[in-house]
Design a protein around this motif. Sequence first.
Motif, PDB file in Angstrom:
ATOM      1  N   ILE A   1     -23.981 -14.805 -44.212  1.00 31.97           N
ATOM      2  CA  ILE A   1     -25.415 -15.067 -44.471  1.00 31.97           C
ATOM      3  C   ILE A   1     -25.584 -15.540 -45.911  1.00 31.97           C
ATOM      4  O   ILE A   1     -26.288 -16.513 -46.194  1.00 31.97           O
ATOM      5  N   LEU A   2     -24.866 -14.876 -46.809  1.00 32.29           N
ATOM      6  CA  LEU A   2     -24.941 -15.264 -48.219  1.00 32.29           C
ATOM      7  C   LEU A   2     -24.455 -16.704 -48.405  1.00 32.29           C
ATOM      8  O   LEU A   2     -25.057 -17.496 -49.147  1.00 32.29           O
ATOM      9  N   LEU A   3     -23.396 -17.052 -47.694  1.00 30.89           N
ATOM     10  CA  LEU A   3     -22.878 -18.427 -47.756  1.00 30.89           C
ATOM     11  C   LEU A   3     -23.943 -19.406 -47.257  1.00 30.89           C
ATOM     12  O   LEU A   3     -24.224 -20.435 -47.893  1.00 30.89           O
ATOM     13  N   SER A   4     -24.546 -19.060 -46.139  1.00 25.13           N
ATOM     14  CA  SER A   4     -25.623 -19.888 -45.584  1.00 25.13           C
ATOM     15  C   SER A   4     -26.783 -20.011 -46.586  1.00 25.13           C
ATOM     16  O   SER A   4     -27.366 -21.085 -46.766  1.00 25.13           O
ATOM     17  N   ASP A   5     -27.068 -18.911 -47.287  1.00 20.81           N
ATOM     18  CA  ASP A   5     -28.160 -18.910 -48.276  1.00 20.81           C
ATOM     19  C   ASP A   5     -27.865 -19.849 -49.444  1.00 20.81           C
ATOM     20  O   ASP A   5     -28.690 -20.682 -49.816  1.00 20.81           O
ATOM     21  N   VAL A   6     -26.664 -19.713 -50.033  1.00 22.11           N
ATOM     22  CA  VAL A   6     -26.397 -20.496 -51.253  1.00 22.11           C
ATOM     23  C   VAL A   6     -26.149 -21.970 -50.944  1.00 22.11           C
ATOM     24  O   VAL A   6     -26.260 -22.818 -51.833  1.00 22.11           O
TER      25      VAL A   6
ATOM     26  N   ASN B   1     -36.587 -16.613 -47.268  1.00 19.53           N
ATOM     27  CA  ASN B   1     -35.508 -15.647 -46.967  1.00 19.53           C
ATOM     28  C   ASN B   1     -35.940 -14.246 -46.548  1.00 19.53           C
ATOM     29  O   ASN B   1     -36.776 -13.636 -47.221  1.00 19.53           O
ATOM     30  N   LEU B   2     -35.289 -13.739 -45.542  1.00 17.48           N
ATOM     31  CA  LEU B   2     -35.433 -12.319 -45.191  1.00 17.48           C
ATOM     32  C   LEU B   2     -34.623 -11.471 -46.171  1.00 17.48           C
ATOM     33  O   LEU B   2     -35.069 -10.410 -46.600  1.00 17.48           O
ATOM     34  N   GLY B   3     -33.433 -11.957 -46.541  1.00 18.46           N
ATOM     35  CA  GLY B   3     -32.570 -11.180 -47.443  1.00 18.46           C
ATOM     36  C   GLY B   3     -31.984  -9.979 -46.740  1.00 18.46           C
ATOM     37  O   GLY B   3     -32.330  -9.685 -45.602  1.00 18.46           O
ATOM     38  N   PRO B   4     -31.097  -9.252 -47.404  1.00 16.94           N
ATOM     39  CA  PRO B   4     -30.372  -8.163 -46.739  1.00 16.94           C
ATOM     40  C   PRO B   4     -31.031  -6.782 -46.833  1.00 16.94           C
ATOM     41  O   PRO B   4     -30.481  -5.823 -46.320  1.00 16.94           O
ATOM     42  N   PHE B   5     -32.201  -6.678 -47.484  1.00 15.86           N
ATOM     43  CA  PHE B   5     -32.714  -5.343 -47.788  1.00 15.86           C
ATOM     44  C   PHE B   5     -33.901  -4.907 -46.937  1.00 15.86           C
ATOM     45  O   PHE B   5     -34.564  -3.923 -47.245  1.00 15.86           O
ATOM     46  N   TYR B   6     -34.162  -5.632 -45.852  1.00 17.19           N
ATOM     47  CA  TYR B   6     -35.305  -5.255 -45.000  1.00 17.19           C
ATOM     48  C   TYR B   6     -34.988  -4.002 -44.192  1.00 17.19           C
ATOM     49  O   TYR B   6     -33.877  -3.860 -43.679  1.00 17.19           O
ATOM     50  N   LEU B   7     -35.966  -3.095 -44.078  1.00 14.11           N
ATOM     51  CA  LEU B   7     -35.857  -1.938 -43.173  1.00 14.11           C
ATOM     52  C   LEU B   7     -37.072  -1.980 -42.266  1.00 14.11           C
ATOM     53  O   LEU B   7     -38.200  -2.094 -42.758  1.00 14.11           O
TER      54      LEU B   7
ATOM     55  N   PRO C   1     -16.037 -14.150 -52.092  1.00  7.06           N
ATOM     56  CA  PRO C   1     -15.740 -15.580 -51.982  1.00  7.06           C
ATOM     57  C   PRO C   1     -16.937 -16.485 -52.278  1.00  7.06           C
ATOM     58  O   PRO C   1     -16.763 -17.562 -52.845  1.00  7.06           O
ATOM     59  N   VAL C   2     -18.147 -16.036 -51.935  1.00  9.31           N
ATOM     60  CA  VAL C   2     -19.316 -16.876 -52.231  1.00  9.31           C
ATOM     61  C   VAL C   2     -19.529 -16.948 -53.746  1.00  9.31           C
ATOM     62  O   VAL C   2     -19.877 -18.005 -54.288  1.00  9.31           O
TER      63      VAL C   2
ATOM     64  N   ALA D   1     -31.126 -19.175 -56.631  1.00  2.69           N
ATOM     65  CA  ALA D   1     -29.762 -19.326 -56.081  1.00  2.69           C
ATOM     66  C   ALA D   1     -29.744 -19.572 -54.576  1.00  2.69           C
ATOM     67  O   ALA D   1     -28.778 -20.125 -54.062  1.00  2.69           O
ATOM     68  N   VAL D   2     -30.807 -19.166 -53.865  1.00  2.00           N
ATOM     69  CA  VAL D   2     -30.778 -19.335 -52.399  1.00  2.00           C
ATOM     70  C   VAL D   2     -31.877 -20.292 -51.908  1.00  2.00           C
ATOM     71  O   VAL D   2     -32.184 -20.323 -50.718  1.00  2.00           O
ATOM     72  N   PHE D   3     -32.464 -21.045 -52.836  1.00  5.31           N
ATOM     73  CA  PHE D   3     -33.439 -22.096 -52.485  1.00  5.31           C
ATOM     74  C   PHE D   3     -34.655 -21.532 -51.729  1.00  5.31           C
ATOM     75  O   PHE D   3     -35.206 -22.180 -50.844  1.00  5.31           O
TER      76      PHE D   3
END
Length: 290
Positions: free
Chosen positions: A72-77, A98-104, A198-199, A244-246
């Motif tokens: 997802i991070l790769l897709s983001d950047v 972006n939804l990002g990774p921190f949604y609960l 890697p990203v 960084a993620v547009f």
Amino acid sequence: MRDINQFTLTQAVKDSFETEPGSRFETILHTVIDHIHDCTRELNVTHEEWMGVLNFLYDCGQISTPERHEFILLSDVLGFSALVDMINTRGGATEGSNLGPFYLDDAPEKHLGAHLADGRDGVTVLVHGKVTDSLHKPVPGATVDTWQADSTGTYPIQEQAQGQDKMDLRGKFTTDENGRYWYTTVLPKPYTVPYDGPVGDLLRAGNRHAWRAAHLHYIIRAEGLAAITTEVFFENTEYIDNDAVFGVRKSLIAKVEPAKKIEDLNLPTDVKPDAMFTFDFVLAPESKKR
Ligand code: BEZ
Ligand code: FE
């Protein structure tokens, strides 16, 4: 016996799949094969380069966990996430981001005027606005689900080991009879996307930074209307032009002002804010495609 060469290979690969003619799956599969083969031919890709790509993807898999999804991070950047958000924004609706990774999904429900940032440092800001449909009609009973980083650029969920409550700095509000929502919180600061994998190597290889412009996250839902996932940014703040993620769109930038005319607004709050901004959300009909 067929004679496959670099020009006939692409069709042979597509023909090797027995997919339902004209199906979405077939279209996607064929288009992806076409584009990757074209790109490989065009670039005269070497074995070393292709192994480099495969090993990069392998490394993305190796570092991934349920909490850390490197793909997802790769897709983001690479702007793929932003492109999918843009393509899927419905006409007339607030632009997606972006939804990002921190949604609960089980954030606590809060009353209008609640403070999301009890005991936290930072500029206390009144966030207010309306949820309307695409004909500007207010939507009462809409859910404004929000989450954010603090004034150091950290999400409480990232600091659970240090005793932070993961439900801090997040909440669900229900719009009033005029479609209005309001609450107070602290202004968030920019933070970096994870760059120890890697990203991160890819960003460094391209002389790019890992910073996101400061933002608030939102999911807005209402019955009969298409939910939106988006972010709100702040005028003249760092990284607004090179997130960084547009994620930044012009229409998603709010102007923060001193909380001068707050009395005129008649929006009771639990704490007195220093600053304020307004942001209206527009939801398009559920059924209409775009
Ligand atoms: C975020 O906005 O929370 C985020 C987006 C992409 C990568 C990491 C974090
Ligand atoms: Fe975020």
